[in-house]
Design an enzyme around this catalytic site. Structure first.
Site, short mmCIF file in Angstrom:
data_model
loop_
_atom_site.label_atom_id
_atom_site.label_comp_id
_atom_site.label_asym_id
_atom_site.label_seq_id
_atom_site.Cartn_x
_atom_site.Cartn_y
_atom_site.Cartn_z
N GLU A 105 1.54 -4.78 11.24
CA GLU A 105 1.04 -3.42 10.99
C GLU A 105 1.84 -2.53 11.95
OE1 GLU A 105 -1.27 -2.25 8.87
OE2 GLU A 105 -2.41 -4.02 8.22
N HIS A 158 3.18 -3.62 6.79
CA HIS A 158 2.13 -2.63 6.51
C HIS A 158 2.11 -1.62 7.64
CE1 HIS A 158 -0.30 -4.54 3.18
NE2 HIS A 158 0.51 -5.54 3.49
N GLU A 204 1.97 3.66 2.99
CA GLU A 204 2.52 3.10 4.23
C GLU A 204 4.04 3.20 4.22
OE1 GLU A 204 0.45 -0.68 4.38
OE2 GLU A 204 -1.49 0.35 4.43
N HIS A 254 0.85 -1.20 0.00
CA HIS A 254 0.00 0.00 0.00
C HIS A 254 0.88 1.24 0.00
CE1 HIS A 254 -3.21 -2.74 1.94
NE2 HIS A 254 -3.37 -2.68 0.62
#
Lengths: 202, 594
Positions: B290, B220, B91, B88
């Site tokens: 994350e 991420h 990020e 993504h």
């Protein structure tokens, strides 16, 4: 009947409602995504797009239909190009959301001087025939930043299923509400509200 | 003394930068990222190779830094560990993490003997930017900063496919309201077809080409989570216990650095996600950290203060290093066969572990026996707190431990001195027969330690898992041996059976039944039948969870005084696109003749 008016920028060009090409498109049903991959890999199937279980593909490759049927697919269905292809555009001028909805045209965003709408070519043509002014998008619409407070993880899943781009989920106090933050288009916000979620736009 | 100071003394090796050549005081631009990747390579030319695994929609290279003691050689005896970032675009902190990891590994190689030993056994592949077009776009103007997708032109003024919804496993499914959209404007748009995007297709091809794939991490941001498969459902995957152990260990490692405790639950499901594909198709431990920050920060969470970058990278480094250590040769381990040296994957017959046996040796139903598991230790020092798990299942080709069908016999936590120790636990064998009416079972052992985790559940691919197939059969001329195979994968698969002629007496002949005969017994979905035809399969095809019982005919001219070992190997070839890699196991009979 309630009519609202949005004022468009007159310099925008008319939305073109023709297919990108005239290649014939057919559809078949598949079991899962792996089957699509194998069709591409083994038969060279050119996929237009897939919405499981239906795969739309170009059907002008010689011998393809025979091979598909030999493998066990039901006879591929010829598609009207007007219903295969979807266009996004600006709707300017007078509009009635209920009426455009009945015509199969869907809302994405409400902007100050236009709506961002989409539909297949057939639906958009019907709207144009009704007098709606459809223009080409001259920018890339973006979703709104939102926050939703929910009671449990089932509700978070509902929000995810509406394709909100979730980037954080927090539960500040054990047993308390969850704060879901993300981005969503106005149409998704409408759906969230219809499910009785309280949506805060940031 | 402050707690943080004590922690820094205890874990100084994790938090102290050692001769690193990159700085982490601000987010770098895409051009700086490319330049710094090149700088790492030029600084460490004997330890790195800078390659491209393919190009993006707009033709940008997807670059990978290979770290290896022999970077120019693709060595299948070395394990492959893969770290990727920036599926993504927005990020950015994930890009920093990937670069930090590369920088630290290379800087520490010369001074940290343990890390050097680990790295000498591995090929570490670091891809800081899976989505170079999106990354460039997000950096090109402030208005683009929070762009998520790639830059595929979808037509009509909309761009981008969500690359972490475009992987092939469970792509495009809608059951259970998952996150993953068919509509091009959505930030979760999954594309026109699985692997429709050159970025995901290139990554899959790259992973398929790895000779000894061990682990995969996809960085991420944000929210401070440490996620593991499945992403597409809340149901546990096969081998959940193993994945959970690794994730919890890694969360603990992260927390010890700066006190940030990552959590495990993202609270919703998503389709076409990278780690789901990898665990399903490869059975390789795959995780999605994350990264920082935590909290409800809105879009600003993707742009944390630059002062967050370094601590974020510092706290995630030990978790990455732990996976690297897991992937290198085991310290505590089980032999798969006599003569096993611990090499992964195993050769030989990995279902005959000499480190698993019972007393008494003959198994009767509902009888309590002592199950022995010999845990080896080649570290040269006592290893404390080693968890030993024992499972049993019906013996069948294609085993993994733990699996959705294996039953836990017991768990022990032991200290293992140099050389090894025997762990004994009582096991009351089941009442009745196994699924095809016989009374024998297969026992699997799993050894886990904080510094030594199994990265797969497949016996032959890790020294932390072994199995022993308890079975003795007496046959007469033209007698039948019955074996069974279960498809433990989550996709349909083709079974290939084989045996080594050289293992048998010269007058013995073994006949497998015709595929058509076996296939009659198994009901297949229409979709599976079509996949089978598309791939022109030769072996019997099994749906997920399906078992086939295979009669194997044995002919011999004269009875042998001594038992004869008949070993049947089974491989499952999943019915998937791309390169089909077999996962398998086998089945041994000790046959006495009369």
């Amino acid at each position: 009947m309630l009519f609202l008016t949005v004022f468009g920028q007159s310099c925008s060009s008319t939305l073109r409602l023709a297919p990108p090409n005239n290649r014939p498109v057919y559809s078949i049903e598949v079991g899962d995504a792996t089957e699509i991959e194998l069709l591409q890999q083994q038969l060279g199937l050119e996929v237009v797009y897939a919405k499981l279980p239906v795969v739309y593909f170009y059907g002008d490759k010689q011998g393809l239909m025979t091979r598909l049927e030999a493998i066990g697919y039901a006879k591929p269905q010829a598609q009207r190009l007007e219903t295969v292809y979807v266009r996004y555009g600006k709707l300017v001028g007078k509009y009635n959301e209920q009426e455009i909805g009945r015509l199969g045209v869907k809302l994405l965003n409400r902007e100050k001087n236009h709506l961002v709408v989409y539909g297949n070519l057939s639906n958009l043509r019907a709207a144009r025939d009704k007098g709606y002014v459809l223009e080409k998008l001259d920018y890339e619409p973006r979703p709104r930043e939102i926050e939703v407070r929910v009671k449990n993880e089932d509700e978070i899943q509902k929000i995810a299923g509406l394709q909100v781009d979730i980037f954080s989920v927090n539960q500040p106090e054990r047993g308390g509400p969850y704060i879901v933050q993300g981005t969503a288009y106005d149409a998704q916000i409408d759906e969230l509200k219809s499910l009785n979620f309280t949506v805060t736009q940031k | 003394m402050k707690k943080s100071f004590i922690l820094s003394l205890l874990f100084g090796a994790w938090t102290t930068s050692q001769a690193q050549i990159l700085t982490f005081t601000s987010f770098r631009t895409p051009a700086q990222t490319n330049a710094d990747l090149t700088l790492l390579h030029t600084t460490y030319p004997t330890l790195t190779q800078l390659l491209s695994i393919g190009t993006s929609v707009n033709g940008n290279a997807i670059r990978v830094l290979k770290i290896s003691s022999t970077p120019a050689v693709n060595d299948p005896t070395k394990g492959d560990v893969v770290f990727v970032a920036d599926h993504h675009a927005r990020e950015w902190i994930s890009v920093e993490m990937a670069l930090y990891l590369a920088d630290q590994l290379l800087a520490r190689y010369a001074t940290d003997p343990q890390l050097q030993a680990d790295m000498n056994r591995l090929q570490i592949w670091i891809i800081p930017v899976v989505n170079p077009d999106g990354y460039q776009y997000s950096a090109a103007a402030p208005a683009n900063r929070y762009w998520r997708k790639n830059r595929r032109n979808n037509g009509g003024g909309f761009f981008g496919v969500d690359l972490n919804r475009n992987w092939g496993y469970q792509w495009g499914t809608s059951a259970g309201d998952p996150n993953g959209s068919p509509n091009p404007p959505d930030d979760t748009y999954f594309g026109t077809a699985p692997f429709s995007e050159p970025e995901t297709a290139a990554l899959r091809t790259f992973l398929n080409g790895l000779g000894n794939f061990k682990s995969f991490v996809s960085y991420h941001s944000y929210s401070e989570l440490y996620l593991r498969p499945w992403a597409h459902t809340v149901t546990d995957p096969p081998g959940e216990q193993t994945l959970r152990s690794i994730a919890q260990r890694n969360i603990n490692r992260i927390a010890t650095v700066h006190g940030h405790t990552y959590t495990e639950n993202i609270s919703y499901t998503a389709t076409g996600e990278a780690t789901d594909f990898i665990w399903n198709e490869k059975r390789v431990a795959a995780f999605t950290p994350e990264l920082r920050p935590a909290g409800s920060l809105g879009l600003a969470g993707f742009s944390p203060a630059p002062t967050e970058i370094l601590p974020c990278c510092e706290e995630n480094y030990p978790a990455a290093a732990a996976l690297i250590h897991d992937a290198a040769r085991s310290g505590v381990w089980l032999r798969d066969y006599v003569g096993d040296t611990g090499a992964e994957p195993s050769t030989g017959y990995p279902w005959e572990s000499p480190d698993i046996w019972t007393v008494p040796a003959v198994l009767n139903q509902n009888a309590t026996v002592d199950l022995h598991i010999r845990v080896n230790n080649n570290t040269g020092a006592t290893v404390n707190n080693v968890t030993v798990e024992a499972y049993y299942t019906d013996p069948r080709i294609t085993l993994e431990f733990p699996s959705l069908t294996s039953v836990l016999i017991g768990t022990a936590v032991v200290s293992v001195p140099p050389g090894g120790t025997d762990v004994v636990m009582p096991w009351t064998t089941p009442v009745g027969t196994n699924i095809w009416g016989e009374r024998h079972w297969c026992v699997g052992g799993v050894v886990k330690h904080e510094n030594d985790m199994p990265l797969t559940t497949v016996v032959s691919r890790t020294s932390n898992v072994a199995c022993h197939n308890f079975n003795t059969t007496t046959i007469v001329e033209s007698g039948l041996l019955w074996v069974a195979a279960t498809n433990f994968l989550s996709v349909a698969a083709e079974l290939e059976l084989s045996f080594n002629r050289g293992d048998l007496p010269s007058d013995w002949v073994i006949e497998f039944p015709e595929t058509s005969q076996l296939q009659k017994e198994t009901a297949l979905q229409p979709s599976t039948i079509r996949k089978s035809k598309l791939l022109e399969t030769k072996g019997v095809v099994l749906e997920p969870g399906q078992t086939v019982k295979v009669p194997i005919k044995v002919h011999f001219q004269k009875a042998h005084g001594a038992p004869v070992d008949v070993r049947v190997k089974g491989d499952l070839l999943p019915l998937v696109g791309g390169k089909r890699k077999p996962v398998g196991n086998g089945y041994s009979f000790q046959v006495t003749t009369k």
